[in-house]
Structure formats: C-alpha cells, structure tokens
Design a protein around this motif. Sequence first.
Motif, mmCIF file in Angstrom:
data_model
loop_
_atom_site.group_PDB
_atom_site.id
_atom_site.type_symbol
_atom_site.label_atom_id
_atom_site.label_comp_id
_atom_site.label_asym_id
_atom_site.label_seq_id
_atom_site.Cartn_x
_atom_site.Cartn_y
_atom_site.Cartn_z
ATOM 1 N N ARG A 447 94.626 -76.775 -39.594
ATOM 2 C CA ARG A 447 93.723 -76.350 -38.436
ATOM 3 C C ARG A 447 92.596 -77.519 -38.457
ATOM 4 O O ARG A 447 91.990 -77.621 -37.487
ATOM 5 C CB ARG A 447 93.308 -75.016 -38.827
ATOM 6 C CG ARG A 447 94.328 -73.895 -38.579
ATOM 7 C CD ARG A 447 93.946 -72.609 -39.307
ATOM 8 N NE ARG A 447 92.499 -72.332 -38.704
ATOM 9 C CZ ARG A 447 91.616 -71.209 -39.372
ATOM 10 N NH1 ARG A 447 92.369 -70.562 -40.239
ATOM 11 N NH2 ARG A 447 90.608 -70.939 -38.769
ATOM 12 N N PHE A 448 92.564 -78.397 -39.380
ATOM 13 C CA PHE A 448 91.416 -79.342 -39.368
ATOM 14 C C PHE A 448 91.658 -80.776 -39.375
ATOM 15 O O PHE A 448 90.953 -81.463 -39.091
ATOM 16 C CB PHE A 448 90.371 -78.670 -40.557
ATOM 17 C CG PHE A 448 90.028 -77.298 -40.908
ATOM 18 C CD1 PHE A 448 89.005 -76.997 -40.017
ATOM 19 C CD2 PHE A 448 90.655 -76.344 -41.391
ATOM 20 C CE1 PHE A 448 88.558 -75.721 -39.785
ATOM 21 C CE2 PHE A 448 90.373 -75.059 -41.264
ATOM 22 C CZ PHE A 448 89.291 -74.529 -40.499
ATOM 23 N N GLY A 491 84.036 -73.869 -38.984
ATOM 24 C CA GLY A 491 85.381 -73.180 -39.319
ATOM 25 C C GLY A 491 85.936 -73.073 -40.644
ATOM 26 O O GLY A 491 86.400 -72.132 -41.167
ATOM 27 N N HIS A 494 83.101 -69.681 -45.391
ATOM 28 C CA HIS A 494 83.485 -68.464 -45.647
ATOM 29 C C HIS A 494 82.743 -67.768 -46.526
ATOM 30 O O HIS A 494 82.206 -68.491 -47.581
ATOM 31 C CB HIS A 494 85.042 -68.357 -45.748
ATOM 32 C CG HIS A 494 85.445 -69.406 -47.019
ATOM 33 N ND1 HIS A 494 85.712 -68.951 -48.244
ATOM 34 C CD2 HIS A 494 85.568 -70.572 -47.337
ATOM 35 C CE1 HIS A 494 85.969 -69.659 -49.060
ATOM 36 N NE2 HIS A 494 85.781 -70.840 -48.351
#
Length: 496
Positions: A447-448, A491, A494
């Motif tokens: 995703r990155f 993103g 967390h």
Amino acid sequence: MHDTGKLETDRPAGRAERLAWRPLLAVVAVAGAVHLAVAARFGWHRDEFYYVVAGRHLAWGYPDQPPLTPLLARLAADLPGGVLPLRLLAIAAQLGCVLLAAKLAAEFGGRARAQTITAATIAACPVFVAGSTLFGTTVTDQLAWAAVLVTVARALRSGTVRAWLLAGAVAGIGLENKFTVGVLLLGVVVGLALFRRSVLRTPGPWLAGALAAVLLAPNVVWNAQHSWAQFRMAGVLSAEQGGPLGALPNVPLLLLVLAGPPLIALWVSGVRWLAEERAHRWVLVVAVTALVVFTAGGGKSYYAAPALLGLFAAGGVWAETRAALTPRRWRIAIALSAVFAVLIGLPVLPVSAERVFASVNPQLVETYGWPDFVHQVTAVADTLPPGSSVFTSNYGEAGALTLLGPDAGLRLPVSSAHNGYLLWGPPAGTPDTVLCVGEWGPDYLRRFWSDVREIAPITTPGGVANEETTNHAAIYLCHRPHGTWAQLWPGLSHLD
C-alpha cells in the motif's frame, strides 16, 4: 438508632500501630534477594525499550501514558549496566509495595503479626511478583496505589490538612504515571460518601483533590493539544480486550489465580473484616469500584490488582486476631503462593519451559532474544546504500534497534509510526530504500511501496515463540514509494 449510626459513621479510624521493622526487613531482604538473583536473566522487554526512548523525547504525555515512568526509565538507562538499573527500580517499587502494605495494616491497628503477614503476602502474591519482573507502568502503578491507600488512611486517622495534602500530592504524582489511579480516587470518594460522610464536610479532602488536579494539569493540557490521545488509546485497548464482555473473565482470573490460590482465604477474610469495620469500609468500596470500573471499561486483568493491597492488609489484621489461623497455617499458605508466583512471574525456568505459563504471564518470553533480533536486522542493513533507513511495525522493534543497534554496528536511522513514535515523525530523507521490519505482510506494505521483497523471517534462538515469531515478523526490502515520508506517514501511523 439514627444517632447511634451517625456516631458510628463519624468515629475516627483508631490508632495506628508502630511498624515492626525487624520482621518486615527480613521479608524485604528475602524478596529482594529472589528478585535480584534473576533480575536480568533473559534481557530487555519491548516496553522497557519504549519507556527509555520515550524518556529521551521528554514531554508531558504520550499517546499511551503520562510522563513519569518514561522519565524514570531514561534516568535509569543513563546508568551503566544495561537493563539492570531499570530492573533495580522495578524491584525497589515492589519492595515499596511490601512495606506500604504493612504500613496500611498498621493504620488498621495491626500489630507485628498482622504487618508481617501482610508484607509476606504481597511479596508472595503472583500479580505483584510478576508486575515487578520488568520496569514499567504496572509496577509503578502498584506503588502509587499503595502510597495513596496509606496516606488516605493516615489522613482519615489524623484529620489534619497537612496529612490530606500529602495524600493529594501522592495521588497527583500517581496520576502523572497512570490514569488508573483515578479509579482508586473514585473509590475513595464513594467510600467516604457512604461511610465517612462527615470527613467530606472538612477542607482536607477537597484541598487534597485540588492539589492532585494541579499536579495532573500539565498532562491534561498535553492531551488537549494532542486530540486527547491517551483517551483514544484507552478506547483502542478496551476494544482489543473485547469491551466489558471480554474483560469479564478477568475478574475470576485476578481473584483466583493472579492473587495467589493459596491466599484466597486471606483476602476473603480481609473482605469480611472490612465489612465489619465501618471506619475502614471505604477500602472495600475501593476494591469493588476497581473491579466494576475496569471490567465495564474493558480493562486488562491486572488493572484492578493494586486494590488487593487493602484486602490483604485487612486480612492480615483478621489473621492476627483469629487463633484458628495459626502461624504454621499462614506460613504454609504464603510459601505455596511464593513458589507459584516465582514460577509464573520470574524467569527461573529455562526459556523453552516458560511457554507453559505463557497463557497466564506472556511477558517473560518477550524479554528473550532481542540481541539476536538486532543482529539479524543489522546484517541486512549493512548491505544497503547510504540514505536508506529502517522502519519498524512496533515500538519494541524500534526501541531495540535504537538502544542495542549502535553496539551491533547499525548505522541507519530507525523510525516507527506506532504509539509515541508516530509523534516523533519519520526520518530525514526519502523513503526510496527502506528496510521494513516487523509484524506486517507484504500486502500491507505494498500500500506504501510498489516493490516489496521479503528478505528473511525474524527468528529467536532455539525457536522460542514470542510475539515476533508468532505474528511472522520479517525483514522486507521496500523500493518505489507511493509518495514522500510526509505523505505516507498518516497511513502508517497506528495506536495499539
């Protein structure tokens, strides 16, 4: 009848006995020797790495805790000896709980036998023994609860404003360590409102509360400036526990296992004694409040454990006055509990055997294997070009690489976006070549970064299972990012 009840409610808590120093110091010496023998047997815990690194980023708060424990960890880590100075702090906190519990029994009117039983019980109680295996907010929170219980009991006995201000100062310092002290204070207020109402008509408790609030204020301001991060973190932890239903089994686990199976009769007797002694019944309200609030809030099993201090102190007073509980009987009960506590709470067994007790205390195996982890990562990092960096999935991995990496030859900057690390930001430069280390799979990393290649899984000596190996932590080489660090950071961040 009404007047008699009022007089019973308002009567003072009685006279405190002097501390029986000789037997108490004997208990402290034995407990301290046992802890010291294995204090640094396996090594660092992931939380200890994090506390030290957090302490090096001094602030009035972090997403997962107030500032006191990180500050103390930083000061200890600046001393020679690796992890040992931190463990010495943990042992000192545990022994402080032992002595303060005995002092609480003395405030209840307990003489030498009651104080000795209470001290030995805390020294042999599994949840207190295990809590002092490593340095962190658990053992310092236990010490804070013990200090608040003693100072409040003393203030109720003396009735002076000075005594109440001491209790308020202790409470404020405790709140700067962990918000769970707020549940203790809630229990104290409810207990006084029910059974010592006249005390609330004096200025002492209110001045104490005001002082505690002043000491907590810097952390409250920090939370307000950071979107109430600690409250959001509490919600995340509650959800991870499964909320109230998930926390409900923690009540029998605490009372029947973590409190020490051979000691059940003693804390039950403490409940009976407190129920009969109206002047001290507020301590029983504290225990009930802790169980109810932490269960309803989805708290962990050990959150309410410090409330056992009051129950065991009361149980010690009960045992002193009951001929049925002979010295031989309570010594056997305490000895059996001590053996159980040492087996599940201290690193006395071979590391391969610790998995037997991992369901009750998973922390011991988490202190094993970190130097090997650092060497595995460093061996790969040495092959990367200048300008590369290391990015980890959690604060334990980042902390281990930060503190142990330089001695192992690691020269690349280390970052993470987990809990406190997310506030400290990404490394300088670009994310063009990044060694991603941790408990995430290639699908997540893609995703990155477009190019993600697993280099090797993280292993532990002897194949011992810990959090890293159970969750298939691995080393990944990542290229072709989908943006700059600033663009990727939200993103990647967390809380958990």
